[in-house]
Motif scaffolding. Sequence first.
Motif, PDB file in Angstrom:
ATOM      1  N   TRP A 339       0.806  -1.217   0.000  1.00 45.82           N
ATOM      2  CA  TRP A 339       0.000   0.000   0.000  1.00 45.82           C
ATOM      3  C   TRP A 339       0.844   1.274   0.000  1.00 45.82           C
ATOM      4  O   TRP A 339       0.410   2.317  -0.487  1.00 45.82           O
ATOM      5  CB  TRP A 339      -0.951   0.008   1.199  1.00 45.82           C
ATOM      6  CG  TRP A 339      -0.272   0.102   2.543  1.00 45.82           C
ATOM      7  CD1 TRP A 339       0.090  -0.919   3.350  1.00 45.82           C
ATOM      8  CD2 TRP A 339       0.111   1.299   3.241  1.00 45.82           C
ATOM      9  NE1 TRP A 339       0.678  -0.464   4.505  1.00 45.82           N
ATOM     10  CE2 TRP A 339       0.701   0.899   4.458  1.00 45.82           C
ATOM     11  CE3 TRP A 339       0.003   2.657   2.960  1.00 45.82           C
ATOM     12  CZ2 TRP A 339       1.182   1.810   5.387  1.00 45.82           C
ATOM     13  CZ3 TRP A 339       0.483   3.574   3.884  1.00 45.82           C
ATOM     14  CH2 TRP A 339       1.067   3.155   5.078  1.00 45.82           C
ATOM     15  N   GLN A 340       2.073   1.175   0.518  1.00 47.56           N
ATOM     16  CA  GLN A 340       2.935   2.366   0.564  1.00 47.56           C
ATOM     17  C   GLN A 340       3.321   2.863  -0.828  1.00 47.56           C
ATOM     18  O   GLN A 340       3.727   4.016  -0.984  1.00 47.56           O
ATOM     19  CB  GLN A 340       4.206   2.044   1.345  1.00 47.56           C
ATOM     20  CG  GLN A 340       3.944   1.469   2.729  1.00 47.56           C
ATOM     21  CD  GLN A 340       5.104   0.605   3.178  1.00 47.56           C
ATOM     22  OE1 GLN A 340       6.245   1.024   3.072  1.00 47.56           O
ATOM     23  NE2 GLN A 340       4.837  -0.579   3.681  1.00 47.56           N
ATOM     24  N   ARG A 341       3.218   1.975  -1.822  1.00 47.81           N
ATOM     25  CA  ARG A 341       3.600   2.357  -3.189  1.00 47.81           C
ATOM     26  C   ARG A 341       2.495   3.110  -3.913  1.00 47.81           C
ATOM     27  O   ARG A 341       2.711   3.590  -5.029  1.00 47.81           O
ATOM     28  CB  ARG A 341       3.985   1.104  -3.983  1.00 47.81           C
ATOM     29  CG  ARG A 341       5.142   0.329  -3.346  1.00 47.81           C
ATOM     30  CD  ARG A 341       5.453  -0.945  -4.109  1.00 47.81           C
ATOM     31  NE  ARG A 341       6.483  -1.730  -3.431  1.00 47.81           N
ATOM     32  CZ  ARG A 341       6.917  -2.911  -3.843  1.00 47.81           C
ATOM     33  NH1 ARG A 341       6.399  -3.467  -4.936  1.00 47.81           N
ATOM     34  NH2 ARG A 341       7.849  -3.556  -3.176  1.00 47.81           N
ATOM     35  N   THR A 342       1.325   3.186  -3.313  1.00 52.33           N
ATOM     36  CA  THR A 342       0.231   3.929  -3.936  1.00 52.33           C
ATOM     37  C   THR A 342       0.411   5.421  -3.667  1.00 52.33           C
ATOM     38  O   THR A 342       1.142   5.810  -2.749  1.00 52.33           O
ATOM     39  CB  THR A 342      -1.122   3.467  -3.385  1.00 52.33           C
ATOM     40  OG1 THR A 342      -1.172   3.746  -1.981  1.00 52.33           O
ATOM     41  CG2 THR A 342      -1.322   1.974  -3.624  1.00 52.33           C
ATOM     42  N   PRO A 343      -0.252   6.288  -4.440  1.00 56.70           N
ATOM     43  CA  PRO A 343      -0.145   7.737  -4.182  1.00 56.70           C
ATOM     44  C   PRO A 343      -0.544   8.086  -2.754  1.00 56.70           C
ATOM     45  O   PRO A 343      -1.463   7.480  -2.185  1.00 56.70           O
ATOM     46  CB  PRO A 343      -1.123   8.341  -5.202  1.00 56.70           C
ATOM     47  CG  PRO A 343      -1.176   7.337  -6.309  1.00 56.70           C
ATOM     48  CD  PRO A 343      -1.049   5.999  -5.643  1.00 56.70           C
ATOM     49  N   ALA A 344       0.133   9.046  -2.169  1.00 48.65           N
ATOM     50  CA  ALA A 344      -0.089   9.405  -0.768  1.00 48.65           C
ATOM     51  C   ALA A 344      -1.539   9.779  -0.493  1.00 48.65           C
ATOM     52  O   ALA A 344      -2.076   9.477   0.581  1.00 48.65           O
ATOM     53  CB  ALA A 344       0.828  10.563  -0.379  1.00 48.65           C
ATOM     54  N   ARG A 345      -2.198  10.426  -1.457  1.00 46.96           N
ATOM     55  CA  ARG A 345      -3.569  10.866  -1.224  1.00 46.96           C
ATOM     56  C   ARG A 345      -4.550   9.697  -1.114  1.00 46.96           C
ATOM     57  O   ARG A 345      -5.686   9.874  -0.667  1.00 46.96           O
ATOM     58  CB  ARG A 345      -4.014  11.803  -2.349  1.00 46.96           C
ATOM     59  CG  ARG A 345      -4.111  11.145  -3.717  1.00 46.96           C
ATOM     60  CD  ARG A 345      -4.515  12.157  -4.785  1.00 46.96           C
ATOM     61  NE  ARG A 345      -4.656  11.545  -6.099  1.00 46.96           N
ATOM     62  CZ  ARG A 345      -3.656  11.301  -6.936  1.00 46.96           C
ATOM     63  NH1 ARG A 345      -2.412  11.672  -6.576  1.00 46.96           N
ATOM     64  NH2 ARG A 345      -3.863  10.724  -8.107  1.00 46.96           N
TER      65      ARG A 345
END
Length: 475
Positions: A339-345
């Motif tokens: 999940w950390q690789r997804t956009p921060a928003r």
Amino acid sequence: MTTTTDLRGSVPGEGSRTGPGGRAMLALILLGQFMAVLDVNIVNVALPTLRTDLDASGAGLQLVVAGYTIAYAVLLITGARLGALVGHRRMFHLGLAVFTAASLACGLAPSVWTLVLFRFVQGAGAALLTPQVMSMIQRDFTGAARARALGLYTAIVAGGVVVGQVAGGVLVSADVFGAGWRTVFLVNAPIGVLLLLAGPRVLPPDGRAGRVSLDVPGLLTLTPAVLLFVVPLILGHELGWPVWGWASLAAGAGFLAAFVAVERRVTARGGRPLLSAGALRAPRMVPACVAILAGPGSWGTFLFTTTLHLQGDLGMSPLESGLAFVPCVIAFGLVGLTWQRTPARWHRRLIPAGFAVAAAGYLWVGPLAGGGVAYEALTAVIGLGLGVMSIIMTAALEHVPAGDAADASGLLLTMMQLANVIGVATIGTLFLSMAEGSGSTRHAEYGTGWALAAVALAGAAAGLLLARRPRAGAQ
């Protein structure tokens, strides 16, 4: 102007433990955590052979399972505070030593009641050990390194429950040296000894402890409050919900009220309460606790009821029923590690979305209860949805002051244990009642699925609060 908070940390990697030393430390403490979680469920599939070998009664078997969870849940917050008081590394080693010795004693137990006693001691060791894991992650990792560590931690906590069922089936079926059920406990001894030998070389030394004290009045009121609450929930269905169980719940509520009053008095006098106000007042901590109750509560209950169904109407062996959850564990771990690789928003928005996916999956538990590929795919959908647990924990701890990390970790872990107990005691009882009334575990899966979906939707509502845009000036 609005800002988006990246749960990976505002300064990824700054000051974090990276490289071989950091990876070795993380591997060691997570393996200790894994053993503690594994032993919650690993004994379940060994109960039939244990009953025969030790001539155990139903109540005795129930206490073999429940004794560990009771001690674990009761002492977690105290274990967290003791870590802050004497040092997280020291307490990790002490808890690991107690857990390892008690595991050996469980494996050599000559009677069911000595086994029950050693299971309580084993749970106490786990309660001393496990809060230090999250506290050391919070203390020694920052930024992206902390997010990755928390993702692995959450995957271990949730996945270990399922792996316990699989591992128990494998060990009992293997019957190494004719040890039968004893292997599910003895396997911990050599692993624990290796961790104890490696710990002093891998774990960083504790710094000088600050002005931390153990809140004895809080401990003396919280411990009976949790104990009086947990025991009847665990034993209630097995014993037919006796009057003493309801009286115990009422007494537990009274001790909880006393605990709140005691903690307010300690705070007013300038002392350090057992559960610090700083941990509770941290942004998003309260909705995170609600989401944690909904997540492990529905997850643990799903594993409990589905295992009974797989070994009931579908006639699977303990090993086969454990392996049926592999797609669920893979999906759960996939989300927790990526999940950390997804956009921060997207980070916090994934929380209510994940619970919504899990709720949709639970609704199909009944219609697909005939088994097969579709049913295993369904478990993967549920695991995919509940994989957001690592995001919840990261959001909960994001703004917790370092001095309150131990209290926060103890609170979150206690919530997880209580969620499992409450879920199995309520929805699990619904499942058992429906199965007994209809004579079919498949029929019971329908009612269970709807109840689990309702719990997941409550988690989605809490997730919406966690996903709210931070106020101006918030970190």
